[in-house]
Design a protein around this motif. Structure first.
Motif, short mmCIF file in Angstrom:
data_model
loop_
_atom_site.label_atom_id
_atom_site.label_comp_id
_atom_site.label_asym_id
_atom_site.label_seq_id
_atom_site.Cartn_x
_atom_site.Cartn_y
_atom_site.Cartn_z
N THR A 159 1.78 -5.26 3.23
CA THR A 159 0.50 -5.87 4.21
C THR A 159 0.11 -7.21 3.62
OG1 THR A 159 -0.94 -5.06 2.22
CG2 THR A 159 -0.67 -3.55 3.75
N TYR B 61 -2.20 7.33 5.41
CA TYR B 61 -2.68 6.60 6.17
C TYR B 61 -2.07 6.75 7.50
CZ TYR B 61 -3.53 1.73 8.61
OH TYR B 61 -4.18 0.74 9.11
N TYR C 183 0.90 -1.15 0.01
CA TYR C 183 -0.06 0.06 0.06
C TYR C 183 0.73 1.17 0.04
CZ TYR C 183 -3.19 3.59 1.48
OH TYR C 183 -3.97 4.92 1.55
#
Length: 219
Positions: free
Chosen positions: A156, A147, A143
């Motif tokens: 992830t 965030y 990702y």
């Protein structure tokens, strides 16, 4: 559905059990409770060598506010249903070429509300206090984006789930994580899609037990 698990096996034992050649866990401490959106140990194959490192639990899916149209906290998708792995573009590439082992010593399912009872499942053992380690079938992604208030570029993972065996079904009637037999770890990591799909099935109930139950969210 798995939203909580533990990994309490010492790093040296993990290295031997899972044949890890490159341990990147630092000063790894026992993790009696691993929740989505936090880091957990993951084992992947790189150039025929197994590497263990910490990754974020949950594929991150960008979200926008229905009211403002602005970006909000990405959704963390911590479980991947077996019946969606090859049909959904969200999972397909990861299942095809980015599979991993997620080491664990137990996993938890909740039953009831206000208060819930937490049932911890582990492998069968003669010692009631023992927590023999095992591995979930997992998949990887990355990702890159905003965030938690900053720009990140992180790895992830998500845990593959399937239909439950008769033991888990008493608590969660729909899903359980895929637990891999140690003899199948290499096939999961290196096999083609057909080889990997053949391993997605409920783990034998007779090889498992409920190791703890009650109000505690840690094992």
């Amino acid at each position: 559905m798995c939203n909580l698990y533990s990994m309490t096996t010492a790093s040296d034992a993990m290295r031997e059990i899972f044949r890890i050649a490159d341990m990147r866990l630092g000063n790894a401490q026992p993790r009696p409770a691993i929740f989505p959106r936090y880091d957990g140990p993951v084992i992947r194959q790189t150039d025929q060598v197994r590497v263990a490192s910490l990754m974020h639990w949950g594929f991150l899916l960008p979200q926008v506010s229905a009211k403002t149209g602005k970006s909000i906290m990405p959704k963390a998708v911590n479980n991947a249903r077996d019946d969606k792995l090859q049909s959904s573009s969200f999972w397909r590439a990861s299942f095809t070429s980015r599979r991993c082992l997620v080491p664990a010593s137990s996993f938890c399912e909740a039953k009831g509300l206000n208060p819930a009872t937490y049932f911890w499942f582990g492998l069968a053992a003669n010692d009631p206090d023992a927590r023999p380690p095992f591995a979930f079938g997992g998949i990887l992604n990355t990702y890159r984006g905003e965030y938690r208030g900053e720009f990140v570029d992180i790895e992830t993972y998500s845990i593959v789930t399937t239909t439950p065996n008769v033991l888990v079904q008493q608590v969660h009637p729909d899903r359980m994580p895929v637990i891999l037999d140690p003899a199948d770890h290499e096939q999961w990591l290196d096999g083609d899609v057909k080889d990997a799909a053949a391993l997605i099935k409920p783990f034998p109930a007779e090889a498992m037990r409920i190791v703890k139950s009650g109000a505690d969210k840690t094992d």
